[in-house]
Design an enzyme around this catalytic site. Structure first.
Site, PDB file in Angstrom:
ATOM      1  N   CYS A  18       0.764  -1.218   0.000  1.00  0.00           N
ATOM      2  CA  CYS A  18       0.000   0.000   0.000  1.00  0.00           C
ATOM      3  C   CYS A  18       0.803   1.280   0.000  1.00  0.00           C
ATOM      4  CB  CYS A  18      -0.842   0.034   1.258  1.00  0.00           C
ATOM      5  SG  CYS A  18      -0.762  -1.463   2.193  1.00  0.00           S
ATOM      6  N   ASN A 249       2.505  -0.854   5.565  1.00  0.00           N
ATOM      7  CA  ASN A 249       2.830  -0.974   4.157  1.00  0.00           C
ATOM      8  C   ASN A 249       3.854  -2.080   4.046  1.00  0.00           C
ATOM      9  OD1 ASN A 249       3.719  -0.777   1.574  1.00  0.00           O
ATOM     10  ND2 ASN A 249       4.546   1.284   1.747  1.00  0.00           N
ATOM     11  N   GLY A 250       3.451  -3.186   3.480  1.00  0.00           N
ATOM     12  CA  GLY A 250       4.388  -4.305   3.370  1.00  0.00           C
ATOM     13  C   GLY A 250       3.670  -5.609   3.604  1.00  0.00           C
ATOM     14  N   GLU A 908      18.475 -12.954 -19.307  1.00  0.00           N
ATOM     15  CA  GLU A 908      18.792 -11.744 -18.558  1.00  0.00           C
ATOM     16  C   GLU A 908      20.151 -11.155 -18.867  1.00  0.00           C
ATOM     17  OE1 GLU A 908      19.735 -11.683 -14.427  1.00  0.00           O
ATOM     18  OE2 GLU A 908      19.674 -13.849 -14.272  1.00  0.00           O
ATOM     19  N   LYS A 959      14.723 -22.255  -9.521  1.00  0.00           N
ATOM     20  CA  LYS A 959      15.215 -21.723  -8.248  1.00  0.00           C
ATOM     21  C   LYS A 959      14.451 -20.458  -7.875  1.00  0.00           C
ATOM     22  CE  LYS A 959      19.032 -19.778 -10.868  1.00  0.00           C
ATOM     23  NZ  LYS A 959      20.366 -19.310 -10.939  1.00  0.00           N
TER      24      LYS A 959
END
Lengths: 1502, 286
Positions: A18, A249-250, A908, A959
């Protein structure tokens, strides 16, 4: 109301993240404006929230204020006592009148029974039109209750305790009332100080909906606001925040462990305040609430223990004290003492909190959420997730700060002042003599003397016992030996292609049915290697005590540093003679002759014996399987441990003892992690110890002493456990213990409900009977089957490498050779043989899809089915980086996929720019999909511009939750070039994306990338696990175009062996869950759903499609088609067929051609067409999600597989076909208002004619990713070259939004006078960035924060001059820019691989962690940096040479020139003296690489 | 895997032959064994494949990567245990097997395959040299008796395995000596007969009974055979296959199977000057 559990969707896996903030008046002035400003904060943070499919219903927002006494005096029809003499409750009630009355009666009764008085009720006026359709469906009736003291003399604490008790008991009563709408009853707040208005609303609707908030008499000193971004669109009114004392928040990763241990503590709770009533308050944590709500309930309870709010926060979210050498001892002691009482509530968390008297905020130890604050001269403190949310003039600012990891920011409202972190904490920690208490009572295991006893001798031979416990030679050679030698877990490559445990014919250890969960999107995995200072695996064993008491006895515990203990350590515990400790041994054995009944009875006996021992005062229980022999079979340690743990929990005795496991079973990190996860506190793997000693004696583990080898093994396991914890984002074993962060695959719910309650199991499977059969199979083999000479003592294994008598593999000698034959000779018959073998193999119990068969056939003529050329457009090859595979193999895949209109994936590692242009023969070697992974290698504006699709890799099947590493010796010059790094310098991909710690961050990155290339689809790659559906829903709301669900079995270039097998799930479950959840929420139409993970045949594709996938990825199979023979040696650079190697000699052996790959795709498509014709589908589009065409196969012969129930995978939610079940529309990315479009209009001459220009704009925090679109346009025209330097200078004034200057390319100069938020200069691609303090501001730049966290992440080229302090992780993964900054937070220059950074102010902890290249110059006048702020793992500190000196000088002159920095001028003004204090930080490998390159250069020129 | 770059560091080395003049006066084996170091290097060429095609190509399922690894690590005893777990008589296969393992060896795609057969021979010879291969009679006897008809490699292997399981074994051979084709089919220079005898004495020591000159159904009655609890027929493939070509019946053309078995077999007794063998499409000129 949340959706119910259905299909493979489980509601408990919803997450939320949030935007949050508060504003308060230091002068204690109550105003009405604060409310509007607070709501303004939320509106400016709206991009951090989410909106449901109806476009109006927010995930929840709310505001907490003082109780507006004046307003209530006016608004209430009854008389109110003085302020603080009454409490106000905000009450949500059912709408139906009778149920509403029922709830009101109960609440009033309970208030009265606390001898309090109900002063009256008030209807809260609302305007229902200001809410969305979804919100309306669940809207409650909202009233306020006023409670008086009823004439009693009560202190504030007493009054609040009574109110609390009344509310709590009423809640329990109503929940248990079986009232139909009992879930509508909820009390957001009931307090004498604070009041909460909240709901399922978007921020601007809060004050529209609640008209109270617009009344000018509604005044307050403070306002705490919050808005929620839930991954799922079934949020509910009660879960909107703030909660009673906090908002969050989290995400709390350790929730399950915290909740279960809190419940265990209740049995010991006693309190004078509550007396006998206390039992009626339990459970403290109501079931089924969110992590934040649960945390709030515990805070509330702890406040009743007499602890202050700041102290409670310190206890629940402690700093990383364990390894901090600079922390004052009394603070350390406080934390250590409290760790004996409560485990950390661990997770990325920024927690604003208030009790009306204090308001503040706290950041977790990792510092993974942004929190910025400003203190103004007019007496206000504003704190929020972003800066710039309120318009504050620079001259009005006293200070700009940020919350630092583990630190607290606190305002004392009554005293009207800010209390600094150190001051608050010193005050709290010096209240009691914690160190003295610890010294007296806490007993470190290391201090207990060794007993000198001989190790127990077993009667049976070691070989026999190894067989009994299922050891194979592979276990010893591949798993144990490498750990003994190196202290690290062994690495393997390629995916796993063996059956899951429940489908295997080989007897499996119980651990193999448990899959580790991992963090993706909603919370980040952690890096326990580079950020070791945050982690801790020590544990304390012993009994807990009443949490209300702050007594010395709380720390009577036995402390173990590494809870993987040796035989000697165990012996110490066994024989401990200490008044505080008492250990009892309980055997984990059962009478094997009697089979199931005996096993069941023995388990119950263990519980009984444990309970008795605990009653007799024992506080350490040792569960042991020593003594297993011909008559006594071993009970699986995990089963025993979990059962004892849970049963004693039910008996309310669990908090009185710790469990120690002495077992022959555990050998892999996963085994240990599971045991800790189900409640163990220490583990002695005695059989492994014995094996190691034997192998050392025999010389097959050579060159190492046996003691050292055992230590190495224990160390490796410790590291492995850490890695497993880090995967789900947990830093301490203390909180991981008993948190049960696993999903079960293949155990029946009957079995798991009894022995592993609360662990999800979704496809049923075996029970205790089959578990017993597996034990007795091993037992028989050990005792009866193996007496023939020359038979091997142990089975050979075959899990990691194929063996004829070992575990079955999908790719085996026959399937590999048939596939290669088929594609090389374009022979349909060979392909058919191959696909029949794979499909039949899989039907003979290797995969879940093998258990499916097609039904509801409706055959049509195959001519009517769309041609293969159309179908292959939906095909993709997997993300394999250039670097993990050779140029030849990489380009071969790209050419093939481009020829047929499919898509290949760059992986990547970046891509050579030359590949972006077509070849002369018309082929294109450019990968259509460009990947953006956590290392951000080669990600630049030009790279992104040349993508058709951009994939964000959140996790990798092989992984998940882990990073990767390309060791220096494999970074050849040609690899380094495309990765923008230095040859021969190792490269690290961190476990998390450092710009994605939560869902709103992902939403931001999607926005950034969409800005960087508007034509490309944004694809988010997830890995199948329980809850992936809710995550997918969140990702859909975060505006991804494509969601890829990968199976756990996908390939890899390198991964720890246990990750290959024990993390993640088959894609069948993931795709089904995503499809079900997305359709349930009507989000499916905006998303393209993709699937990959060992897709090998047309049948596999057909199943994936019917379950909901519409695009399909292949990786291993096309590699095999190109010549891969599954060496599984990708990590060793020795691939003999030239695929997974950079060795020029070996690369010559590459024999693959694009035709091979095309043939493979053709064969797959043709097989799919045949199935489509049978089922009656003309196009793939028609086929998506039609799961009714699949049937789960009739009974199978295998005794294990017979119990499986796959119907949940095929489940179709109610009204499934009412809304689209495949992609029908595009996401609206909201790019219209982006500032760049305006700039482009104004900057025509610069962009198209390279004319020099300067432009000016105001900027605010809602202007995000500024610069990305301009750079995209420039890259389209000029490629990587951009414009000539300094061509287009753009000056901004204000607070720039997140990702300012993202991917900004050459020729741009972006200047902000003001400040910026997080992710400044992300992926900077050549531009110059200048951030300058406004000249009107009179604070010092080097003491105030000016830019946010994670600046210049993955930046490749450019310059930056920052006239102030930066947040955490400055220049993380910088590979080439030059930056000057006046101070940085923790983890500066983390994973940096190139470039130059000059820091002329303070640095935080852990500077240069994982830094493998580039140079940092740090100004360190007080020597603190040298004294421990720098992580010395990979770098050296040096004195400056002449070149360094002149480099620094040039940069500082530039800095002074661009920003007028006072600090730079001071340093330059006193240059000789300043120089003495600069430290040069240079990575050791980088230095060597530079020398090597210089030598190579010499050779070339010579 | 002990040496990850072994296959790049070392070339394939095969056994050398003795000089021709050295071997003129006998028909014995004429290979020169590799020294220990070379053998270990050859073992280290094994790449320990994820899919060991050799192991799948071997009809016995020999654990080839596993014993290669142990040879490389100088763990000969362990290598021998590995080898014996799938193969009763590596000293025969290590000399005679056509080595499909080497044909399927992954290294063979790009280089000379690992010299698996030779490694096998080295392991077992090392085992005999060190005295590791000794009789291993069963600890417990069942009361079952088993007759095995035929004493070729199949009969002998069956005999050893069943004997180890504790049964009482009698092997019947119609010829005058044990070994079947090993003895009367394969020339000395491929397999010296002492090699067979060496193994036979171990089998005898383990308690297996051998009866020669017992041609079941001819001079040994089926009734008597039926007295055993179980019978294993390992009659072998002594029927010859003729070449479908003209002149095959010409004078002087001798069928190999007949010849090898006959008293005229030079490796058994007489010495000839030159001879042409046509067998299984292979031609060997001496």
């Amino acid at each position: 109301m949340a959706y119910k559990k259905q299909g493979v969707y489980l509601p408990e896996f919803e997450h939320d993240n949030c935007g949050a903030g508060f504003i308060c008046s230091l002068n204690g002035e109550r105003t009405h404006d604060i409310i509007h400003e607070a709501i303004e904060i939320l509106i400016k943070l709206e991009h951090r929230g989410a909106v449901s499919a109806d476009g109006r219903t927010g995930d929840g927002a709310g505001i907490l204020t003082d109780i507006p006494h004046k307003f209530f005096n006016k608004a209430c029809k009854f008389k109110l006592p003085d302020s603080k003499e009454y409490g106000v409750g905000m009450v949500f009630l059912p709408k139906s009148i009778n149920q509403y009355k029922y709830c009101i009666d109960i609440l009033e009764d309970e208030i009265k029974s606390q001898n309090l008085e109900v002063l009256g009720w008030r209807d809260v006026p609302v305007k229902p039109q200001h809410q969305g359709e979804i919100a309306k469906k669940t809207e409650p009736k909202i009233k306020q209750i006023f409670v008086g003291k009823n004439g009693q003399e009560l202190s504030e604490l007493e009054f609040n305790a009574k109110i609390y008790a009344a509310r709590k008991i009423a809640e329990h009563k109503i929940i248990h009332s079986r009232l139909k709408e009992s879930d509508k009853f909820y009390i957001p707040s009931l307090s004498t100080t604070t009041l909460i208005y909240k709901g399922l609303l978007i921020p601007e609707d809060i004050r529209n909906y609640y008209t109270d908030l617009s009344d000018p008499d509604f005044i307050t000193r403070l306002a705490l606001v919050h808005q929620r971004f839930s991954t799922n669109t079934s949020p509910s009114w009660d879960l909107a925040q703030p909660f009673r004392f906090m908002c969050h928040n989290g995400e709390i990763n350790t929730l399950r462990g915290n909740v279960s241990r809190m419940r265990a503590r209740e049995e010991l709770m006693q309190s004078d305040i509550f007396g006998d009533d206390i039992k009626r308050l339990f459970p403290v944590i109501l079931e089924g609430k969110s992590d934040s709500a649960s945390m709030d309930m515990v805070i509330e309870m702890l406040l009743m223990t007499g602890r202050s709010l700041p102290e409670v926060m310190m206890m629940m979210v402690p700093e990383a004290w364990e390894k901090d050498t600079t922390m004052p001892d009394n603070k350390k002691a406080f934390y250590e003492y409290n760790s004996c009482i409560m485990e950390p509530w661990d997770g990325p968390a920024s927690v604003p909190f208030t009790d009306g008297n204090f308001i503040g905020a706290l950041l977790d130890r990792n510092g993974l959420r942004p929190s910025r604050y400003t203190v103004t001269k007019t007496g206000y403190v504003v704190m929020s997730s972003e800066i710039g949310v309120l318009n504050i003039k620079p001259e009005n600012v006293i200070r700009h700060g940020r919350l630092e990891p583990g630190k607290m920011f606190l305002v004392d409202m009554n005293a009207g002042k800010i209390i600094e972190d150190e001051e608050i904490k010193q005050n709290i920690v010096s209240k009691k003599p914690y160190r003295k208490w610890l010294n007296k009572h806490l007993l470190p295991l290391a201090d207990v003397p060794y007993t000198g006893n001989k190790c127990p001798v077993e009667i049976n031979t070691i070989d026999l016992r190894q067989r009994m416990f299922g050891y194979t030679m592979e276990d010893i050679d591949t798993i144990i030996t490498p750990m003994c030698k190196t202290g690290k877990e062994a690495i393997g490559s390629m995916g796993t292609d063996t059956p899951v445990a429940v489908l295997s014919e080989k007897p499996q250890l119980l651990y193999n049915y448990f899959k580790q969960l991992f963090a993706q999107v909603t919370n980040p995995p952690l890096d326990g290697i580079r950020e070791e200072i945050i982690t801790d695996i020590s544990l304390a064993i012993g009994e807990d005590r009443n949490i209300f008491n702050r007594s010395p006895e709380q720390c009577k515990k036995l402390k173990i540093q590494n809870p993987v203990i040796s035989n000697d350590d165990l012996d110490k515990i066994r024989n401990i003679s200490h008044p505080d400790f008492n250990a009892v041994e309980i055997p984990m054995l059962y009478d094997i002759k009697r089979g199931l009944n005996a096993l069941e009875r023995s388990l119950d006996e263990m519980v009984f014996k444990t309970a008795k021992a605990v009653d007799d005062g024992c506080n350490i229980i040792i569960l042991t399987d020593r003594g297993a022999d011909k008559a006594n079979g071993p009970i699986p340690a995990l089963l025993a441990c979990s059962y004892v743990h849970h049963s004693l929990n039910k008996l309310q005795k669990r908090s009185k003892f710790g469990i120690v496991i002495e077992s022959a079973e555990p050998r892999e990190p996963h085994h240990f992690a599971s045991l800790f996860g189900y409640g163990a506190s220490a583990i002695n793997p005695y059989m492994v110890n014995e094996i190691i000693r034997q192998k050392v004696r025999e010389g097959s583990i050579a060159g190492i002493e046996s003691e050292k080898a055992v230590q190495n093994f224990n160390k490796a396991i410790g590291k492995g456990i850490l890695k497993i914890m880090n995967k789900i984002g947990i830093s301490t074993l203390h909180s991981y213990r008993a948190s049960q962060i696993f999903e079960i695959l293949g155990l029946s719910s009957k079995f798991s409900d009894k022995y592993f309650p609360h662990t999800p199991t979704r496809i049923e499977g075996i029970g205790l009977y089959e578990v017993e059969r597996e034990i007795s199979k091993r037992h028989k083999k050990a005792f009866f089957g193996n007496e023939i000479a020359d038979n091997l003592k142990l089975d050979v294994g075959g899990d990691y490498r194929w063996r004829r008598n070992g575990e079955k593999h999908m790719f085996n000698p026959t399937t590999v050779s048939k596939l290669q034959q088929a594609v090389r000779t374009n022979n349909t018959n060979s392909y058919e043989v191959y696909s029949r073998m794979i499909n039949e193999q899989s039907e003979s119990l290797m995969t879940l899809r093998g258990l499916f068969e097609f039904q509801n056939l409706d055959p049509i003529d195959i001519e009517k089915v769309e041609p293969w050329t159309e179908i292959v457009k939906r095909f993709k090859t997997g993300a394999m980086s250039y670097g993990s595979i050779s140029k030849e193999a990489h380009e071969n895949l790209a050419i093939a996929m481009n020829r047929i209109g499919g898509k290949s994936n760059s992986g990547e590692g970046g891509e050579d720019m030359n590949r972006f242009r077509k070849d002369l023969n018309g082929d294109s070697r450019s990968s259509a999909i460009k990947q953006v992974a956590s290392g951000r290698f080669g990600v630049s504006s030009n790279y992104l511009t040349n993508a058709k699709e951009i994939q964000i890799k959140m996790a990798q099947g092989a992984k998940p939750g882990e990073g990767g590493q390309l060791p220096g010796e494999k970074v050849f010059p040609w690899i380094a070039e495309v990765r923008n790094s230095t040859p021969y310098v190792g490269l690290i991909s961190p476990p998390p994306h450092h710009d994605i710690y939560s869902i709103e961050d992902l939403s931001q990155l999607i926005f950034d990338l969409k800005n960087a290339n508007r034509d490309a689809r944004i694809n988010v790659k997830l890995v199948s696990e329980v809850g992936v559906g809710t995550i997918a829903a969140g990702v859909a709301k975060a505006k991804a175009d494509v969601i890829l669900i990968s199976g756990y079995d996908g390939g890899t270039g390198a991964s720890p062996l246990t990750s290959l097998k024990h993390a993640g799930l088959p894609w069948e479950l993931g795709i089904a869950e995503a499809q079900q959840t997305l359709t349930l929420n009507n989000l499916r139409s905006r998303i393209v759903l993709e699937c990959d993970g060992q897709l090998k045949t047309g049948r596999d594709v057909a199943i994936a499609c019917l379950l909901g996938a519409e695009e399909f990825g292949f990786a291993t199979a096309p590699l095999v088609a190109s010549g891969c023979i599954m060496m599984r040696k990708c990590h060793l650079n020795t691939c003999p067929v030239g695929i997974a190697t950079q060795d020029p000699e070996l690369r010559k052996n590459f024999k693959g051609t694009p035709e091979h790959v095309i043939n493979f795709m053709y064969f797959i498509a043709e097989e799919l067409r045949q199935i489509m014709a049978q089922l009656g589908f003309r196009t793939v589009k028609e086929m998506i999600g039609q799961s009714q065409k699949i049937n789960t196969k009739k009974a199978t012969d295998n005794y294990k597989a017979a119990g499986l129930d796959l119907s949940a995978i095929l489940y179709q939610p109610e009204n499934y076909f009412d809304n689209p079940i495949s992609n029908t529309k595009k996401q609206d990315h909201n790019l219209k208002g982006v500032l760049d479009f305006k700039i482009i209009q104004d900057a025509h001459p610069a962009i198209y004619r390279k004319a020099k220009m300067q432009l000016e704009y105001p900027i605010t925090n809602t202007d995000r990713s500024v610069g990305a679109i301009i750079s995209n346009e420039l890259s389209k025209i000029y490629g990587d070259n951009g414009l000539p330097e300094n061509t287009l200078q753009i000056n901004f004034t204000g607070s720039a939004g997140q990702s300012f200057g993202a991917f900004a390319t050459k020729g741009l100069v972006l200047k902000v006078v003001g400040n910026t938020n997080d992710y400044l200069g992300k992926g900077l691609s050549g531009a110059k960035i200048i951030i300058k303090k406004p000249s009107k501001a009179d604070f010092r730049a080097d003491e105030n924060i000016i830019v946010g966290n994670v600046c210049f992440y993955g930046a490749t080229k450019g310059e930056a001059y920052i006239n102030g302090v930066a947040g955490e992780r400055f220049c993380v993964r910088n590979s080439g820019i030059t930056a000057v900054v006046e101070g940085v937070g923790d983890h500066g220059c983390e994973y940096m691989t190139g470039g130059r950074v000059v820091v002329i102010g303070k640095t935080g902890r852990n500077f240069a962690a994982g830094m493998s290249g580039g140079i940092a110059y740090v100004y360190d006048p007080d020597g603190k940096f040298r004294d421990g702020l720098c992580n010395m793992e990979m770098v050296e500190l040096e004195v400056l040479d002449n070149i360094d000196q002149s480099d620094i000088r040039t940069l500082l002159e530039g800095h002074s020139n661009y920003t007028k920095s006072e600090k730079a001028e001071e340093l330059l003004g006193n240059w000789e003296e300043s120089l003495k204090h600069f430290v040069k930080v240079i990575p050791t490998d980088y230095k060597k690489a530079l020398e090597r390159l210089a030598r190579e250069q010499q050779l070339i020129t010579a | 895997m002990g040496n990850i770059t072994g296959f790049k560091d070392y070339d394939r080395v095969d056994e050398k032959y003795e000089a021709v003049k050295e071997r003129l006066d006998n028909y014995n084996e004429f290979t020169i064994a590799l020294n220990e170091e070379d053998s270990r290097h050859q073992g280290s060429r094994c790449m320990d494949c994820g899919i060991p095609f050799c192991h799948s190509g071997c009809p016995l399922g020999n654990l080839i990567p596993d014993f290669n690894e142990r040879v490389h690590k100088n763990e000969w005893k362990e290598a021998l245990d590995m080898l014996h777990s799938t193969n009763n008589f590596p000293e025969f296969t290590g000399r005679l097997c056509p080595a499909p393992c080497e044909k399927s060896c992954v290294l063979g795609i790009i280089d000379g395959p690992v010299s698996i057969e030779n490694i096998e021979k080295n392991i077992v010879e090392r085992g005999f040299q060190e005295g590791w291969i000794v009789a291993n009679p069963p600890k417990i006897r069942t009361d079952k008796t088993i007759a095995i008809v035929g004493s070729g490699p199949a009969g002998l292997a069956a005999a050893q395995q069943l004997n180890r399981a504790g049964h009482t074994i009698t092997v019947f051979e119609r010829d005058d000596a044990i070994g079947g084709l090993l003895r009367y089919g394969i020339p000395n220079f491929k397999l010296e007969k002492e090699i067979i005898d060496r193994r036979l004495s171990i089998l005898e020591e383990e308690g297996i009974q051998f009866i020669t000159n017992a041609n079941v159904g001819v001079n040994y009655s089926l009734e008597k055979l039926n007295e055993f609890d179980a019978i294993v027929l390992c009659g072998g493939a002594t029927l010859r296959r003729s070449l479908p070509t003209k002149g095959i019946n010409a004078k002087g053309v001798e069928q190999a199977m007949d010849f090898l078995h006959s008293k005229r077999n030079p490796f058994l007794a007489v010495r000839l000057k030159a001879m042409l063998f046509l067998q299984k499409g292979k031609m060997l000129l001496l």
